[in-house]
Design an enzyme around this catalytic site. Structure first.
Site, mmCIF file in Angstrom:
data_model
loop_
_atom_site.group_PDB
_atom_site.id
_atom_site.type_symbol
_atom_site.label_atom_id
_atom_site.label_comp_id
_atom_site.label_asym_id
_atom_site.label_seq_id
_atom_site.Cartn_x
_atom_site.Cartn_y
_atom_site.Cartn_z
ATOM 1 N N HIS A 124 0.855 -1.197 0.000
ATOM 2 C CA HIS A 124 0.000 0.000 0.000
ATOM 3 C C HIS A 124 0.889 1.244 0.000
ATOM 4 O O HIS A 124 1.690 1.438 0.897
ATOM 5 C CB HIS A 124 -0.898 0.006 1.248
ATOM 6 C CG HIS A 124 -2.085 -0.891 1.103
ATOM 7 N ND1 HIS A 124 -3.244 -0.708 1.790
ATOM 8 C CD2 HIS A 124 -2.282 -1.977 0.331
ATOM 9 C CE1 HIS A 124 -4.117 -1.644 1.449
ATOM 10 N NE2 HIS A 124 -3.548 -2.435 0.572
ATOM 11 N N TYR A 163 -9.487 5.413 7.023
ATOM 12 C CA TYR A 163 -9.677 5.776 8.428
ATOM 13 C C TYR A 163 -10.696 6.900 8.444
ATOM 14 O O TYR A 163 -10.422 7.993 7.933
ATOM 15 C CB TYR A 163 -8.377 6.285 9.036
ATOM 16 C CG TYR A 163 -7.327 5.218 9.258
ATOM 17 C CD1 TYR A 163 -7.232 4.556 10.485
ATOM 18 C CD2 TYR A 163 -6.419 4.866 8.261
ATOM 19 C CE1 TYR A 163 -6.266 3.582 10.707
ATOM 20 C CE2 TYR A 163 -5.453 3.887 8.473
ATOM 21 C CZ TYR A 163 -5.381 3.257 9.691
ATOM 22 O OH TYR A 163 -4.429 2.294 9.912
ATOM 23 N N PRO A 167 -5.049 0.372 18.326
ATOM 24 C CA PRO A 167 -4.685 -0.112 16.989
ATOM 25 C C PRO A 167 -4.770 0.935 15.871
ATOM 26 O O PRO A 167 -4.440 0.634 14.723
ATOM 27 C CB PRO A 167 -5.687 -1.247 16.746
ATOM 28 C CG PRO A 167 -6.820 -0.992 17.672
ATOM 29 C CD PRO A 167 -6.284 -0.241 18.835
ATOM 30 N N LYS A 212 0.217 -0.210 14.925
ATOM 31 C CA LYS A 212 1.591 -0.266 15.430
ATOM 32 C C LYS A 212 1.917 -1.426 16.386
ATOM 33 O O LYS A 212 3.093 -1.688 16.634
ATOM 34 C CB LYS A 212 1.924 1.053 16.160
ATOM 35 C CG LYS A 212 2.027 2.228 15.242
ATOM 36 C CD LYS A 212 3.194 2.065 14.292
ATOM 37 C CE LYS A 212 3.209 3.112 13.220
ATOM 38 N NZ LYS A 212 3.800 2.674 11.979
ATOM 39 N N TYR A 233 3.632 6.539 9.986
ATOM 40 C CA TYR A 233 2.811 5.378 9.606
ATOM 41 C C TYR A 233 3.677 4.278 8.978
ATOM 42 O O TYR A 233 3.489 3.098 9.263
ATOM 43 C CB TYR A 233 1.693 5.810 8.643
ATOM 44 C CG TYR A 233 0.598 4.786 8.530
ATOM 45 C CD1 TYR A 233 -0.511 4.816 9.385
ATOM 46 C CD2 TYR A 233 0.661 3.757 7.588
ATOM 47 C CE1 TYR A 233 -1.511 3.856 9.299
ATOM 48 C CE2 TYR A 233 -0.333 2.800 7.498
ATOM 49 C CZ TYR A 233 -1.418 2.864 8.349
ATOM 50 O OH TYR A 233 -2.412 1.910 8.264
#
Ligand code: FAD
Length: 401
Positions: free
Chosen positions: A83, A212, A304, A308, A396
């Site tokens: 991704h 998200y 979550p 991580k 990220y």
């Protein structure tokens, strides 16, 4: 000392005794055995139980590298989905965080269950010693030359193992953390007033990148494990149980929370797994005491939201395995002595990022009008600033080791 597994007067001996056969424990054993260091793993559950746990799915490039060096990279390369970015939304406003542009890196979607399966297979190939179904584990002489673990096997036989070191990889609910005396331990904790209700469904994902989503109905995450397997989450009340939610309710709620352009194309189906995870940030300091070294969820938990937990477990194992290898190969103790200090520096930066993502995207039941305005403003600042998006991308994809 003869480290070959010898049953001397009923006492087994090894170099590094690992409590917990989840991803942290299996990976540590794999890296150490490949370097010629003896290990034994003690795990309270069966292998099947561990392989049925549905958990993490987004793997940082650093983590992929560690797994490849441990000899389990083939399936991640073949089946992992790269991704290059992710979508964040606030009601119907969406932004794409471009990892590739900001960091020249990508994350890999590959389930924790698959990583665990690969690790078990690799450990079998090395003839690893893994005791499953162990009970009543306790420790003696933790601060002496050869600490000793006593436990009952699945068949209620009492066993003793002496080791040079003990690695506590037994997760948040494990026992090893409690072996550090309270007076030597600082605990830092933040419990969030909500959980995540997650489902797994054999439907194509709504988007080829994660979404998200923050909305007035609460947070949602659209994630996946493959092109045919979706993992969706909605923020939920902590007082509820998975059985309280029908699939129909879940899909309706998810649709409400995703931006319209995605919810319109959502394909629904029966859930094949449904669970609730409470959200918590938790860190203990130090993460070593005497001959005990904690790693993974035994030492820290993150919500979550930033994906991580597993990645942090892998970075702990990277630092800890390097420390053991330099100790055994070069008789050099510096890395072992500073493990806690080195690992905690990265742990805290990751705890901060996970807290920030959680605060940005969730609906907090008691937040004031002021806090709600700041939350929206934080989102719009992010959407208008390449620097802010770059900082998100950098965290990220994972901070350097
Ligand atoms: C529901 C859920 C969803 C999650 N989703 C994500 C996600 O999307 N992304 C992400 O990055 N992370 C996620 N995580 C976090 C991630 O799964 C963990 O960070 C990861 O499993 C940590 O690995 P670990 O080996 O340290 O601990 P664990 O996976 O907890 O393994 C610890 C092992 O120790 C064993 N054990 C416990 N007590 C004892 C004992 N007394 N004696 C012997 N063995 C013992 C346990 O049975 C277990 O097998 C999620 C966690 C949960 C619970």
């Amino acid at each position: 000392m003869d480290y070959k597994l010898a049953n001397l007067r009923g006492i087994l001996k090894t170099q590094v005794l690992i409590i917990g056969g989840g991803p942290s424990g299996l990976l540590l054993s794999q890296v150490l055995m490949k370097a010629g260091i003896e290990t034994i793993i003690l795990e309270k559950q069966s292998r099947q139980y561990i392989l049925n746990r549905i958990r993490a799915g987004v793997i940082e490039p650093n983590s992929v590298e560690v797994l490849k060096n441990a000899g389990i990279g083939d399936r991640i390369d073949a089946e992992g989905i790269k991704h290059q970015g992710t979508i964040l939304s606030h009601d119907d406003h969406t932004i794409r965080i471009d990892f590739q542009k900001a960091t020249k890196k990508a994350v890999t979607v590959y389930g924790q269950t698959e990583i665990t399966k690969d690790l078990f297979k690799a450990q079998d190939n090395l003839n690893a010693k893994i005791f499953h179904g162990i009970k009543n584990i306790r420790v003696e002489n933790l601060c002496e030359k050869s600490p000793r673990i006593i436990f009952d096997t699945e068949t209620d036989e009492q066993k003793y193992i002496e080791a040079d070191f003990i690695a506590g990889c037994d997760g948040f609910h494990g026992i090893s953390r409690s072996w550090i005396p309270e007076k030597n331990l600082s605990v830092y904790e933040n419990r969030y007033p909500f959980g995540w209700l997650g489902i797994l469904s054999e439907t194509p994902p709504v988007n080829d990148e994660l979404i998200y989503s923050s909305s007035s109905s609460g947070f949602a995450l659209a994630s996946m494990r493959s092109s045919k397997l979706s993992r969706y989450y909605i923020q939920c009340d902590l007082e509820t149980k998975p059985e309280d939610y029908t699939d129909d309710f879940f899909w309706l709620e998810l649709k409400k929370r995703l931006p319209k352009k995605y919810s319109e194309k959502l394909i629904t189906g029966p859930s094949i797994e449904k669970s609730i995870a409470p959200l918590r940030s938790f860190v203990v300091e130090p993460i070593q005491y005497g001959k005990l070294y904690l790693a993974g969820d035994a030492a820290h938990i993150v919500p979550p939201t930033g994906a991580k937990g597993l990645n942090l477990a892998i970075s702990d194992i990277y630092y800890l395995s390097q420390a053991f290898i330099t100790f055994y190969n070069d008789n050099e103790k510096t890395l072992l002595e500073s493990y806690s200090q080195i690992a905690l520096k990265r742990i805290w930066k990751t705890v901060r990022f996970s807290w920030w993502m959680t605060t940005l995207l969730h609906t907090f039941p008691n937040s004031s009008h002021f806090e709600k305005k700041i939350q929206s403003s934080e989102f719009f600042n992010l959407s208008e600033s390449q620097y802010a998006m770059g900082a998100l991308a950098e965290n990220y994809v994972g901070l350097p080791y």
